[in-house]
Design an enzyme around this catalytic site. Sequence first.
Site, PDB file in Angstrom:
ATOM      1  N   ASP A  93       0.829  -1.212   0.000  1.00 12.47           N
ATOM      2  CA  ASP A  93       0.000   0.000   0.000  1.00 12.47           C
ATOM      3  C   ASP A  93       0.863   1.262   0.000  1.00 12.47           C
ATOM      4  O   ASP A  93       1.956   1.264   0.569  1.00 12.47           O
ATOM      5  CB  ASP A  93      -0.912  -0.039   1.240  1.00 12.47           C
ATOM      6  CG  ASP A  93      -2.121   0.859   1.076  1.00 12.47           C
ATOM      7  OD1 ASP A  93      -2.346   1.381  -0.032  1.00 12.47           O
ATOM      8  OD2 ASP A  93      -2.839   1.040   2.072  1.00 12.47           O
ATOM      9  N   GLY A  94       0.334   2.306  -0.608  1.00 15.09           N
ATOM     10  CA  GLY A  94       0.987   3.613  -0.548  1.00 15.09           C
ATOM     11  C   GLY A  94       1.542   4.124  -1.863  1.00 15.09           C
ATOM     12  O   GLY A  94       2.180   5.182  -1.895  1.00 15.09           O
ATOM     13  N   GLY A 142      -0.072   5.393  -4.429  1.00 17.12           N
ATOM     14  CA  GLY A 142      -0.729   6.634  -4.826  1.00 17.12           C
ATOM     15  C   GLY A 142      -0.175   7.820  -4.043  1.00 17.12           C
ATOM     16  O   GLY A 142       0.133   8.871  -4.617  1.00 17.12           O
ATOM     17  N   SER A 166     -10.573  -7.270  -5.390  1.00 18.60           N
ATOM     18  CA  SER A 166     -11.925  -7.233  -5.982  1.00 18.60           C
ATOM     19  C   SER A 166     -12.469  -5.798  -5.919  1.00 18.60           C
ATOM     20  O   SER A 166     -13.167  -5.351  -6.822  1.00 18.60           O
ATOM     21  CB  SER A 166     -12.892  -8.104  -5.182  1.00 18.60           C
ATOM     22  OG  SER A 166     -12.367  -9.376  -4.999  1.00 18.60           O
ATOM     23  N   ASN A 222     -10.706  -3.078  -5.980  1.00 15.93           N
ATOM     24  CA  ASN A 222      -9.961  -2.149  -6.852  1.00 15.93           C
ATOM     25  C   ASN A 222     -10.662  -1.925  -8.198  1.00 15.93           C
ATOM     26  O   ASN A 222     -10.359  -0.955  -8.904  1.00 15.93           O
ATOM     27  CB  ASN A 222      -8.535  -2.641  -7.110  1.00 15.93           C
ATOM     28  CG  ASN A 222      -7.607  -2.475  -5.924  1.00 15.93           C
ATOM     29  OD1 ASN A 222      -6.611  -3.178  -5.780  1.00 15.93           O
ATOM     30  ND2 ASN A 222      -7.911  -1.528  -5.048  1.00 15.93           N
ATOM     31  N   ARG A 258     -11.948   1.557  -8.875  1.00 17.59           N
ATOM     32  CA  ARG A 258     -11.051   2.701  -9.171  1.00 17.59           C
ATOM     33  C   ARG A 258     -11.357   3.265 -10.559  1.00 17.59           C
ATOM     34  O   ARG A 258     -11.975   2.588 -11.384  1.00 17.59           O
ATOM     35  CB  ARG A 258      -9.599   2.248  -9.091  1.00 17.59           C
ATOM     36  CG  ARG A 258      -9.218   1.901  -7.674  1.00 17.59           C
ATOM     37  CD  ARG A 258      -7.734   1.859  -7.481  1.00 17.59           C
ATOM     38  NE  ARG A 258      -7.475   1.637  -6.064  1.00 17.59           N
ATOM     39  CZ  ARG A 258      -6.320   1.843  -5.470  1.00 17.59           C
ATOM     40  NH1 ARG A 258      -5.289   2.284  -6.160  1.00 17.59           N
ATOM     41  NH2 ARG A 258      -6.178   1.627  -4.176  1.00 17.59           N
ATOM     42  N   ARG A 275      -4.992  -2.901   8.625  1.00 17.01           N
ATOM     43  CA  ARG A 275      -6.157  -3.773   8.397  1.00 17.01           C
ATOM     44  C   ARG A 275      -5.822  -4.772   7.301  1.00 17.01           C
ATOM     45  O   ARG A 275      -4.851  -4.601   6.562  1.00 17.01           O
ATOM     46  CB  ARG A 275      -7.393  -2.948   8.049  1.00 17.01           C
ATOM     47  CG  ARG A 275      -7.194  -2.005   6.889  1.00 17.01           C
ATOM     48  CD  ARG A 275      -8.482  -1.241   6.549  1.00 17.01           C
ATOM     49  NE  ARG A 275      -8.202  -0.175   5.597  1.00 17.01           N
ATOM     50  CZ  ARG A 275      -8.144   1.116   5.887  1.00 17.01           C
ATOM     51  NH1 ARG A 275      -8.375   1.530   7.111  1.00 17.01           N
ATOM     52  NH2 ARG A 275      -7.861   2.005   4.961  1.00 17.01           N
TER      53      ARG A 275
HETATM   54  C1  FPP Z   1      -1.930   0.115  -3.369  1.00 16.03           C
HETATM   55  O1  FPP Z   1      -1.494   1.451  -3.389  1.00 16.03           O
HETATM   56  C2  FPP Z   1      -1.375  -0.619  -4.480  1.00 16.03           C
HETATM   57  C3  FPP Z   1      -2.105  -1.202  -5.486  1.00 16.03           C
HETATM   58  C4  FPP Z   1      -3.571  -1.139  -5.562  1.00 16.03           C
HETATM   59  C5  FPP Z   1      -1.465  -1.896  -6.595  1.00 16.03           C
HETATM   60  C6  FPP Z   1      -0.212  -2.642  -6.290  1.00 16.03           C
HETATM   61  C7  FPP Z   1       0.487  -2.860  -7.544  1.00 16.03           C
HETATM   62  C8  FPP Z   1       1.817  -2.773  -7.723  1.00 16.03           C
HETATM   63  C9  FPP Z   1       2.806  -2.539  -6.664  1.00 16.03           C
HETATM   64  C10 FPP Z   1       2.309  -2.934  -9.102  1.00 16.03           C
HETATM   65  C11 FPP Z   1       3.202  -4.075  -9.248  1.00 16.03           C
HETATM   66  C12 FPP Z   1       2.511  -5.352  -9.275  1.00 16.03           C
HETATM   67  C13 FPP Z   1       2.690  -6.221 -10.252  1.00 16.03           C
HETATM   68  C14 FPP Z   1       2.205  -7.618 -10.099  1.00 16.03           C
HETATM   69  C15 FPP Z   1       3.372  -5.829 -11.495  1.00 16.03           C
HETATM   70  P1  FPP Z   1      -2.577   2.598  -3.499  1.00 16.03           P
HETATM   71  O2  FPP Z   1      -2.720   2.956  -4.929  1.00 16.03           O
HETATM   72  O3  FPP Z   1      -3.825   2.183  -2.810  1.00 16.03           O
HETATM   73  O4  FPP Z   1      -1.854   3.735  -2.724  1.00 16.03           O
HETATM   74  P2  FPP Z   1      -2.522   4.857  -1.797  1.00 16.03           P
HETATM   75  O5  FPP Z   1      -3.134   4.150  -0.617  1.00 16.03           O
HETATM   76  O6  FPP Z   1      -1.356   5.710  -1.412  1.00 16.03           O
HETATM   77  O7  FPP Z   1      -3.528   5.578  -2.645  1.00 16.03           O
END
Ligand code: FPP
Length: 251
Positions: free
Chosen positions: A27-28, A30, A73, A75, A78, A201
């Site tokens: 996570d993180g 974004g 699921s 996601n 988005r 979580r």
């Molecule tokens: C959560 O960060 C991350 C994801 C939803 C996607 C994870 C995917 C990768 C790390 C890409 C690499 C994976 C592969 C298999 C190539 P977020 O977008 O929710 O971040 P935020 O909480 O800061 O908004």
Amino acid sequence: MLWNKSKPPAPVATPDILPQHVAIIMDGNGRWAKARGLPRSAGHKKGADSLRTVLNACRSSGVRYLTIYAFSSENWKRPTDEIGDLMQLLQHYLRQELDTLHENKIRLRFIGDLTQLSANIRDSIRDATELTTRNADFNFTVALSYGSRQEILRTMRKLATDIEAGTLKPADITEDMISETLDTAGLPEPDLLIRTGGEQRLSNFLLWQSAYTEFYFTDVLWPDFDTQHFMLALQEYSQRERRYGTTGEQQ
Ligand code: FPP
């Protein structure tokens, strides 16, 4: 956190007690991108670099299984652009890394409701799974379009179908039978689950499988997570006392 995020912590040696299976909620991405005035896709791209780093750290430290939550699921809710970017990144990653993964005898598996994915991605997934199916040095599992409740629901429907067909009696359902009907059939349960990005979580990840898993939460954003951060998580795991509901005195 104890360390400055821009300055990695001092090196930590590989501990004696290691998890066999590590699961990660990455996570993180974004927030990492936003802090730099970049599009979210740049965070995911940098996140893919962290994944490469952590996969190597797992292999060199002796961890045998890595399972990542790449796309949940939930996601699917988005923006379409972001979903497209993530799927493209996944395709790119698979194309670019598959040979290296195979040469290193890594077995790839995918869990989740793969029927939701585009035909292109499903083809890549099938090819990668088939190519690496006999590899046994390391197990890399990617949760895609994955939700643990949906996985449990599919399992219940499957067992209910067997009951309806008269091949299974309700009283004969066992915990092992449920485990072996889940997408994760054949995988050991995770010993350590790491979540980056500050939230504490599970977000519908491996609910059944993590009944006795040790959790490690860190504020470090996934694109910043490196080998040193991973070693710290292993270090902390090695100091946990796993009692599985017992007093821990006689096992
Ligand atoms: C959560 O960060 C991350 C994801 C939803 C996607 C994870 C995917 C990768 C790390 C890409 C690499 C994976 C592969 C298999 C190539 P977020 O977008 O929710 O971040 P935020 O909480 O800061 O908004």
